[in-house]
Design a protein around this motif. Structure first.
Motif: not given
Length: 351
Positions: A84, A95-96, A99, A106, A108, A134
């Motif tokens: 993502v 989101v993290q 995920c 992920s 970002d 992440g």
């Protein structure tokens, strides 16, 4: 025995129809193909229309970072090994967290996404999934700029320098009529309005100058000190004496105007979250108009040279230079490259 077919990892781009998100979507298609791209948007009709305009095999998904169930539903369509890329701001790292619970990497691009903290009950915790990664602030600057600083520091140390004796200067040359939207403009002006520690004293942002050696065709340009948060990370992570981040636009009159505005305190409104949004929107519209005129005039010029931005990292006798088509293209290339590395099971270094 039949051949084992390798499947291309899918990449969900959250905020895929936004200014930066569109660049990221194009980069996913360029490097992985249409089948790999999933356009994420909180407006499903808009997301589907953009996906169809890109390619008939591009998929779309409704995903709203303000709605946990929406994010969870979008992630349930992905598999382990998929990734993502987040191109929109979050109030909390939803989101993290999700995920991590679902085994999805992920990336970002937002530099100030809230720090990861223990997730909600039942959703797991980032510290419990060592095989996942992440990545935050994974754009052009910050992000790729950190990797350039790392390379410059390592090269200087290989020639005998000690890290705690080094001063790193990283400089970004931007386009005055670049592709930044209102949010990007507000963020940048907020950085300029922030004071910066320099040689043992506090100075106003975007007022202290030096000359930076940019790649051809730009050459040496005056740049101005700015409070990019990555400078503190570079200094702390690599143990260097100082790390200074500088920037300027490709129009010196515009640089002087912004500097004068900051000296007069006119940029302070941009330091507040959401501050100066209306003015930033007007600036963005003006830049878009100017960009359209520039493009019309620039037809037939050498590969759209006026579109490019440059990044330089210096320490001791080491100088690294980078030229990219635009700031958002650089951000997209960095973010997608990181997502591909993660999907391939590789761990990322500092950046």
């Amino acid at each position: 025995m039949g051949e084992i077919m390798e499947t291309t990892p899918r990449v969900l781009v959250i905020g895929g129809t936004g200014v930066v998100g569109r660049h990221v979507c194009h980069e996913v298609m360029r490097t992985l193909g249409a089948d790999a791209l999933v356009v994420g948007d909180h407006n499903p009709e808009r997301g589907e229309a953009f996906a169809n305009a890109l390619h008939r095999r591009v998929r779309s998904s409704r995903v709203d970072v303000r709605n946990r169930d929406s994010v969870a539903h979008a992630l349930d369509r992905l598999d382990t090994g998929d990734a993502v890329i987040v191109t929109v701001r979050q109030d909390t790292p939803v989101v993290q967290e999700l995920c991590t619970a679902r085994g999805v990497h992920s990336v970002d691009i937002v530099p100030d996404t809230p720090l990861m903290r223990p997730a909600a009950a039942g959703e797991g915790n980032t510290t419990e999934r060592a095989e996942l990664c992440g990545v935050g602030a994974a754009g052009f600057i910050p992000g790729l700029s950190g990797l350039m600083a790392k390379a410059a520091i390592e090269q200087a140390c290989s020639e005998g320098a000690l890290p705690d004796t080094l001063t790193v200067h990283l400089a970004l040359l931007q386009r005055k009529d670049g592709t930044a939207g209102a949010t990007g403009i507000a963020d940048m002006l907020g950085l300029f309005a922030s004071p910066v520690a320099y040689q043992g004293r506090q100075v106003r942002g975007f007022t202290q100058t030096r000359v930076a050696p940019f790649p051809h065709p730009f050459g040496d340009r005056f740049v101005r000190l700015a409070a990019f948060p990555e400078s503190a990370d570079v200094q702390r992570y690599f143990g260097v004496a100082h790390a200074y981040y500088w920037t300027a636009f490709d129009n010196e009159f515009f640089n002087r105007t912004v500097s004068a505005a900051n000296r007069l305190g006119l940029l302070q409104r941009f330091r507040k979250p959401g501050g100066g949004r209306r003015l930033a929107t007007l600036i963005a519209r003006g830049k878009s108009t100017a960009r359209g005129k520039s493009t019309a005039r620039g037809k037939g010029t050498a590969a759209g040279l006026e579109e490019r931005v440059a990044l330089t990292a210096e320490t001791n006798n080491t100088v690294l230079r980078l030229l990219v088509p635009s700031d958002y293209t650089g951000t997209a290339m960095a973010a997608v490259a990181m997502a591909r590395e993660l999907s391939a099971g590789k761990s990322l270094d500092y950046g």
